[in-house]
Design a protein around this motif. Structure first.
Motif: not given
Length: 113
Positions: A39, A79-81, A83-87, A89
């Motif tokens: 997260k 925060s949303q950006v 999350r999409k980039q790192y969750n 990985k």
């Protein structure tokens, strides 16, 4: 006077060489941990966005700072950006464990795959 100065210089140099020798003798080999980012969230106390990894077999996990600049309050869209980039990985953390329990782990490198 010259003798005292010379003796002091020799003493200081010997202390420097001795401390350098001890520092090299205690140098630990770097280790690597490979985990997935579970997260990403805004940490209110620090003002930074951080990534939280899954736990390894020993129950250890990493909390990695994602942003270099802290902000006084969370930006929900940012925060949303993140999350999409790192969750989800995979992250490889190269680190050195401390010799003393009072010290922190020294992170040398973090790579995201």
């Amino acid at each position: 006077m010259k003798k005292i100065t010379m003796v002091l210089m020799v003493l200081v140099l010997s202390l420097m060489v001795t401390s350098a020798a001890f520092a090299n003798a205690n140098e630990a080999a770097p280790k690597q941990a490979i985990m997935k980012i579970e997260k990403v969230y805004y940490m209110k106390g620090s003002g930074y966005y951080v990534a939280h990894t899954t736990k390894d077999k020993d129950g250890h996990f990493w909390v990695l700072q994602v942003t270099d600049i802290s902000t006084p309050k969370e930006d929900k869209a940012f925060s949303q950006v993140l999350r999409k980039q790192y969750n989800g990985k995979q992250v490889v953390v190269t680190y050195v464990e401390p010799f003393d329990e009072d010290e922190e782990v020294e992170i040398w490198d973090v790579k995201i795959k």
